[in-house]
Design a protein around this motif. Sequence first.
Motif, PDB file in Angstrom:
ATOM      1  N   THR A 203       0.877  -1.165   0.000  1.00 32.56           N
ATOM      2  CA  THR A 203       0.000   0.000   0.000  1.00 32.56           C
ATOM      3  C   THR A 203       0.919   1.220   0.000  1.00 32.56           C
ATOM      4  OG1 THR A 203      -0.252  -0.355   2.410  1.00 32.56           O
ATOM      5  CG2 THR A 203      -2.085  -0.960   1.000  1.00 32.56           C
ATOM      6  N   ALA A 204       0.853   1.978  -1.081  1.00 32.52           N
ATOM      7  CA  ALA A 204       1.779   3.084  -1.300  1.00 32.52           C
ATOM      8  C   ALA A 204       1.198   4.384  -0.779  1.00 32.52           C
ATOM      9  CB  ALA A 204       2.088   3.203  -2.793  1.00 32.52           C
ATOM     10  N   TYR A 205       1.877   4.990   0.196  1.00 28.39           N
ATOM     11  CA  TYR A 205       1.434   6.300   0.660  1.00 28.39           C
ATOM     12  C   TYR A 205       2.360   7.372   0.077  1.00 28.39           C
ATOM     13  CZ  TYR A 205       5.170   6.711   4.222  1.00 28.39           C
ATOM     14  OH  TYR A 205       6.381   6.825   4.870  1.00 28.39           O
ATOM     15  N   GLY A 206       1.956   8.629   0.217  1.00 35.18           N
ATOM     16  CA  GLY A 206       2.776   9.713  -0.308  1.00 35.18           C
ATOM     17  C   GLY A 206       2.856   9.729  -1.816  1.00 35.18           C
ATOM     18  N   VAL A 207       1.845   9.205  -2.505  1.00 40.17           N
ATOM     19  CA  VAL A 207       1.909   9.120  -3.969  1.00 40.17           C
ATOM     20  C   VAL A 207       1.948  10.499  -4.615  1.00 40.17           C
ATOM     21  CG1 VAL A 207       0.872   6.831  -4.105  1.00 40.17           C
ATOM     22  CG2 VAL A 207      -0.601   8.850  -4.126  1.00 40.17           C
ATOM     23  N   LEU A 208       1.460  11.511  -3.902  1.00 42.81           N
ATOM     24  CA  LEU A 208       1.551  12.897  -4.391  1.00 42.81           C
ATOM     25  C   LEU A 208       2.642  13.662  -3.637  1.00 42.81           C
ATOM     26  CD1 LEU A 208      -2.187  13.877  -4.917  1.00 42.81           C
ATOM     27  CD2 LEU A 208      -0.547  12.966  -6.565  1.00 42.81           C
ATOM     28  N   SER A 209       3.513  12.906  -2.956  1.00 41.50           N
ATOM     29  CA  SER A 209       4.640  13.512  -2.234  1.00 41.50           C
ATOM     30  C   SER A 209       4.188  14.663  -1.338  1.00 41.50           C
ATOM     31  CB  SER A 209       5.715  13.990  -3.214  1.00 41.50           C
ATOM     32  OG  SER A 209       6.294  12.905  -3.881  1.00 41.50           O
ATOM     33  N   ARG A 210       3.131  14.392  -0.567  1.00 46.96           N
ATOM     34  CA  ARG A 210       2.591  15.351   0.407  1.00 46.96           C
ATOM     35  C   ARG A 210       2.204  16.678  -0.226  1.00 46.96           C
ATOM     36  NH1 ARG A 210       6.683  12.429   2.458  1.00 46.96           N
ATOM     37  NH2 ARG A 210       6.140  11.081   4.207  1.00 46.96           N
ATOM     38  N   GLY A 211       1.792  16.627  -1.480  1.00 45.97           N
ATOM     39  CA  GLY A 211       1.314  17.820  -2.150  1.00 45.97           C
ATOM     40  C   GLY A 211       2.222  18.332  -3.242  1.00 45.97           C
ATOM     41  N   LEU A 212       3.512  17.955  -3.219  1.00 48.36           N
ATOM     42  CA  LEU A 212       4.428  18.421  -4.254  1.00 48.36           C
ATOM     43  C   LEU A 212       3.961  18.007  -5.647  1.00 48.36           C
ATOM     44  CD1 LEU A 212       8.051  17.921  -2.834  1.00 48.36           C
ATOM     45  CD2 LEU A 212       6.957  20.066  -3.509  1.00 48.36           C
ATOM     46  N   LEU A 213       3.433  16.782  -5.762  1.00 45.14           N
ATOM     47  CA  LEU A 213       2.999  16.266  -7.059  1.00 45.14           C
ATOM     48  C   LEU A 213       1.502  16.469  -7.290  1.00 45.14           C
ATOM     49  CD1 LEU A 213       5.076  12.948  -7.194  1.00 45.14           C
ATOM     50  CD2 LEU A 213       5.417  14.994  -8.596  1.00 45.14           C
ATOM     51  N   SER A 214       0.891  17.313  -6.491  1.00 48.31           N
ATOM     52  CA  SER A 214      -0.546  17.564  -6.678  1.00 48.31           C
ATOM     53  C   SER A 214      -0.812  18.453  -7.878  1.00 48.31           C
ATOM     54  CB  SER A 214      -1.126  18.233  -5.421  1.00 48.31           C
ATOM     55  OG  SER A 214      -0.616  19.561  -5.287  1.00 48.31           O
ATOM     56  N   GLY A 215       0.203  19.234  -8.277  1.00 51.48           N
ATOM     57  CA  GLY A 215       0.003  20.209  -9.343  1.00 51.48           C
ATOM     58  C   GLY A 215      -0.557  21.513  -8.828  1.00 51.48           C
ATOM     59  N   HIS A 216      -0.803  21.588  -7.500  1.00 54.49           N
ATOM     60  CA  HIS A 216      -1.408  22.788  -6.917  1.00 54.49           C
ATOM     61  C   HIS A 216      -0.453  23.533  -5.980  1.00 54.49           C
ATOM     62  CE1 HIS A 216      -5.234  21.446  -8.547  1.00 54.49           C
ATOM     63  NE2 HIS A 216      -5.083  20.273  -7.950  1.00 54.49           N
ATOM     64  N   TRP A 217       0.750  23.001  -5.779  1.00 55.16           N
ATOM     65  CA  TRP A 217       1.666  23.618  -4.817  1.00 55.16           C
ATOM     66  C   TRP A 217       2.323  24.851  -5.433  1.00 55.16           C
ATOM     67  CZ3 TRP A 217       1.838  21.855   0.109  1.00 55.16           C
ATOM     68  CH2 TRP A 217       2.742  22.514   0.984  1.00 55.16           C
ATOM     69  N   ARG A 218       2.361  25.918  -4.660  1.00 56.58           N
ATOM     70  CA  ARG A 218       2.994  27.161  -5.116  1.00 56.58           C
ATOM     71  C   ARG A 218       4.274  27.410  -4.331  1.00 56.58           C
ATOM     72  NH1 ARG A 218      -1.931  28.659  -3.567  1.00 56.58           N
ATOM     73  NH2 ARG A 218      -0.995  30.017  -1.980  1.00 56.58           N
ATOM     74  N   PRO A 219       5.303  27.956  -4.976  1.00 59.37           N
ATOM     75  CA  PRO A 219       6.567  28.177  -4.265  1.00 59.37           C
ATOM     76  C   PRO A 219       6.454  29.169  -3.122  1.00 59.37           C
ATOM     77  CG  PRO A 219       6.604  29.206  -6.444  1.00 59.37           C
ATOM     78  CD  PRO A 219       5.391  28.339  -6.400  1.00 59.37           C
ATOM     79  N   ASP A 220       5.446  30.044  -3.160  1.00 55.32           N
ATOM     80  CA  ASP A 220       5.287  31.054  -2.109  1.00 55.32           C
ATOM     81  C   ASP A 220       4.238  30.657  -1.076  1.00 55.32           C
ATOM     82  OD1 ASP A 220       3.109  31.218  -3.779  1.00 55.32           O
ATOM     83  OD2 ASP A 220       3.068  33.413  -3.857  1.00 55.32           O
ATOM     84  N   ARG A 221       3.817  29.415  -1.103  1.00 56.98           N
ATOM     85  CA  ARG A 221       2.786  28.990  -0.154  1.00 56.98           C
ATOM     86  C   ARG A 221       3.304  29.077   1.273  1.00 56.98           C
ATOM     87  NH1 ARG A 221      -0.730  23.340  -0.261  1.00 56.98           N
ATOM     88  NH2 ARG A 221      -1.522  23.459   1.873  1.00 56.98           N
ATOM     89  N   ALA A 222       2.539  29.702   2.141  1.00 55.14           N
ATOM     90  CA  ALA A 222       2.894  29.808   3.554  1.00 55.14           C
ATOM     91  C   ALA A 222       2.277  28.641   4.310  1.00 55.14           C
ATOM     92  CB  ALA A 222       2.393  31.132   4.126  1.00 55.14           C
ATOM     93  N   LEU A 223       3.101  27.923   5.045  1.00 51.70           N
ATOM     94  CA  LEU A 223       2.616  26.779   5.800  1.00 51.70           C
ATOM     95  C   LEU A 223       2.143  27.230   7.173  1.00 51.70           C
ATOM     96  CD1 LEU A 223       5.336  24.122   4.869  1.00 51.70           C
ATOM     97  CD2 LEU A 223       3.028  24.347   3.959  1.00 51.70           C
TER      98      LEU A 223
END
Length: 333
Positions: A203-223
């Motif tokens: 069972t593979a988790y992190g398939v979107l690398s915690r959001g990096l591979l979602s296509g929605h991550w922005r470099p200026d996103r504030a966590l």
Amino acid sequence: MDTRKLGTDGPEVSALGLGAMGMSDLYGPADEAEGIATIHAAIDAGITMIDTGDFYGSGHNEMLIRDALRQRDRDDVVISVKFGSRRSPDGAFQPVPADTDPAAVKDRLAYTLRRLGTDHVDIYRPTRLNPNVPIEDTVGAIAEMVQAGYVRHIGLSEVGVATLRRAAAVHPISDLQIEYSLLSRGVEAEILPAARELGIGVTAYGVLSRGLLSGHWRPDRALTGGDFRGQVPRFQGENLAANLALVDALRTVAASIGATVAQVAVAWVASRGTDIVPLIGARRRDRLQESLAAADLVLDEAALRAIESAVPAGAAAGDRYPAQQMAVLDSER
């Protein structure tokens, strides 16, 4: 949705599973009502496997799943539970080995059953290997719970080949839960071949690398506070810029086949074998629906070559966990 069997002796589950962690913990503030609605939407779409941990939200995630399943048939869902991580009242993870001795197995399972409102867990697994507790002892204790009817199957998480073999010698192992994505392919060298030899699914988790591979991550996103990605090397500085450049290359490939980045990332993991079940870590219905479309996305040889050209093996910048967590991963040794 199509189904896949987890290993030789594991259950048959939907080809995609739902990872529920983010509905309670670690990715910043979450909306409980939206989490329940997302679980309902997943079940309605044919997902039959839900993954959680007894330490997600210090038990909140299990209670969230309980509340969601009150309106569904419990026996239609395979619930996978990890145990072992310890937390303090402020939510911090305690820097001690995982709580996996035989007495802890039974104690923590008792609380899990109460929080889930069920009489059994479908797959029960230690979240990490405790080097001070032989894996034979941990698996043996869970096997006693299988015999007693409180657990249906035994799984493992983030362990290496030697541990897999030792555990499988004690009791059949249904599946190994481990991070596997276009950015995390370490499992391919030795662990995945060994799992297949032993008849153990993945069972593979992190398939979107915690959001990096979602296509929605922005470099200026504030966590926000409580979002552990602020400590993950892949989300820092030059590493983040390099990883998002890989995503941009993948975006071009995705557009050429009429899909989104997230759909391609999920479908790629699913294409690695019918013994692999990707877990979608969606917290919202819209993100769930996007990823669900990956189940119908067929990647031909040309598409696979283009995907792996855009994101070659080993191309990720930075480790997948902070250094102190990487140091205790049996799968990384």
